[in-house]
Design an enzyme around this catalytic site. Sequence first.
Site, short mmCIF file in Angstrom:
data_model
loop_
_atom_site.label_atom_id
_atom_site.label_comp_id
_atom_site.label_asym_id
_atom_site.label_seq_id
_atom_site.Cartn_x
_atom_site.Cartn_y
_atom_site.Cartn_z
N ASN A 1 3.51 -44.29 -20.71
CA ASN A 1 3.22 -42.92 -21.14
C ASN A 1 4.52 -42.37 -21.72
O ASN A 1 5.47 -42.09 -21.00
CB ASN A 1 2.74 -42.08 -19.95
CG ASN A 1 2.42 -40.65 -20.35
OD1 ASN A 1 3.11 -40.05 -21.17
ND2 ASN A 1 1.38 -40.09 -19.77
N GLU B 1 -0.19 -40.52 -24.25
CA GLU B 1 0.37 -39.21 -24.61
C GLU B 1 1.30 -39.32 -25.82
O GLU B 1 2.42 -38.81 -25.81
CB GLU B 1 1.10 -38.58 -23.41
CG GLU B 1 0.16 -37.88 -22.44
CD GLU B 1 0.87 -36.84 -21.60
OE1 GLU B 1 0.83 -35.66 -21.97
OE2 GLU B 1 1.46 -37.22 -20.56
N TYR C 1 -5.63 -43.15 -20.99
CA TYR C 1 -4.95 -41.98 -20.43
C TYR C 1 -6.02 -41.17 -19.70
O TYR C 1 -6.74 -40.39 -20.28
CB TYR C 1 -4.28 -41.16 -21.54
CG TYR C 1 -3.63 -39.88 -21.06
CD1 TYR C 1 -2.83 -39.87 -19.93
CD2 TYR C 1 -3.81 -38.70 -21.76
CE1 TYR C 1 -2.23 -38.71 -19.48
CE2 TYR C 1 -3.21 -37.52 -21.33
CZ TYR C 1 -2.42 -37.53 -20.20
OH TYR C 1 -1.83 -36.38 -19.75
N ASP D 1 -1.97 -44.74 -17.96
CA ASP D 1 -1.72 -43.68 -17.01
C ASP D 1 -3.05 -43.32 -16.35
O ASP D 1 -3.88 -42.63 -16.94
CB ASP D 1 -1.12 -42.47 -17.74
CG ASP D 1 -0.80 -41.31 -16.82
OD1 ASP D 1 -1.19 -41.37 -15.63
OD2 ASP D 1 -0.18 -40.34 -17.27
N ASN E 1 -3.43 -41.54 -13.62
CA ASN E 1 -3.38 -40.25 -12.93
C ASN E 1 -4.01 -40.31 -11.54
O ASN E 1 -4.79 -39.44 -11.14
CB ASN E 1 -4.02 -39.16 -13.79
CG ASN E 1 -3.00 -38.47 -14.68
OD1 ASN E 1 -1.89 -38.18 -14.25
ND2 ASN E 1 -3.38 -38.21 -15.92
N ASP F 1 8.94 -38.75 -18.85
CA ASP F 1 8.89 -38.64 -17.40
C ASP F 1 8.23 -39.86 -16.75
O ASP F 1 8.21 -39.98 -15.53
CB ASP F 1 8.21 -37.35 -16.94
CG ASP F 1 6.98 -36.98 -17.76
OD1 ASP F 1 6.56 -37.79 -18.61
OD2 ASP F 1 6.44 -35.87 -17.56
N HIS F 2 7.72 -40.78 -17.57
CA HIS F 2 7.18 -42.06 -17.11
C HIS F 2 8.08 -43.19 -17.60
O HIS F 2 8.85 -43.02 -18.55
CB HIS F 2 5.78 -42.31 -17.69
CG HIS F 2 4.76 -41.29 -17.33
ND1 HIS F 2 3.68 -41.57 -16.50
CD2 HIS F 2 4.61 -40.00 -17.71
CE1 HIS F 2 2.92 -40.50 -16.38
NE2 HIS F 2 3.45 -39.52 -17.11
#
Length: 258
Positions: A9, A37, A106, A147, A149, A247-248
Site C-alpha cells: 500500500n 492506494e 484494497y 491491504d 484492513n 505508512d505501509h
Amino acid sequence: MALTFATWNINSIRVRSGLVKGWLDRNPDCTLLGLQEVKCEDGQFPEIFAQAGLHTALVGQKGYNGVAFISRRPLEITCRALPGFEDPAARYIEAELEGIRFGNLYLPNGNSGGEAGYATKLAFFAALRRRALAFLQAGQPFVFMGDFNVCPTDADCAPNALEAYDALKRPQTREAFRRLLWVGLTDAWRALHPDGRAYTFWDYQGASFARDSGLRIDLILLSPQLADRLVSVHIDRDERALERPSDHVPVSATLNWP
C-alpha cells in the site's frame, strides 16, 4: 525455479514513485508488485516504470483508492473489479502470470460511513470468498494479496494501537476473514512465522513507528497448490524508516514455481 511477488500500500504513487522504483531496483528478483492506494486516475500513473521497461496496469480513481500492478513480464489482466462486489471504488485488479491468478485488493476500512460502510467491508469479504471458491472449483492456482484492513488475531495488532471496537478487529471482521481462509487458503506469513508479532503498517501519528505500535494488515493468501510451494516471506520494515515513506511497507513471498 523461483517466483517472487510482493504487495505494498503505497499511499499515493505520484508522491512515492521514487521509493517504488528504488525498491524494485534493490529487489531485482521480484517479478510482480501489487500496489494499493495509488490515488490517481488512469493515464496519471508515473512514466518512470514504463521507461525502465516494466509493465504496468492500473484501476484508478481520482484522489482515493486505486490498485495497480508493476511487472517485469507481460501481464494478462483478467478482471478490473471484484466479481459480485457492487461498488464504484477502485479496489481490485486481477492478472494471470506464470499460470497463477493474482488478485490485488484494497479492502474497505469499514470505520467510516456508519453501519452501511461496515456492511460494504463485509460484502467485499463475501465476494472475495466466492471468487476463491470459483478458483478452487476450477483447480486454478491463485494468490490474493493486498491491504486486507484486518488484524487477523490480537498478535497482529500492537497493544492499544486500535480502539476496542475498531473495524479492523471487530469480531465480525475476523470471522469474515476466517471464513475466507477456511475455504482452503494459507496466510503466507503465518505459515512460516506462526508465533510472534510483526507489523506492516504504522500510523503517521503518535510516533507509532518509533514505538513499534503497528498492525499486520497487508497479507498474502495462497491457494493450496501454492502453499505447498512457499519458500519464504519477508516484511520490508526498513522502508518505513525512509524519508516521506508510506505508512505501509512491502510484503513479499517466494515460491518454487512452476
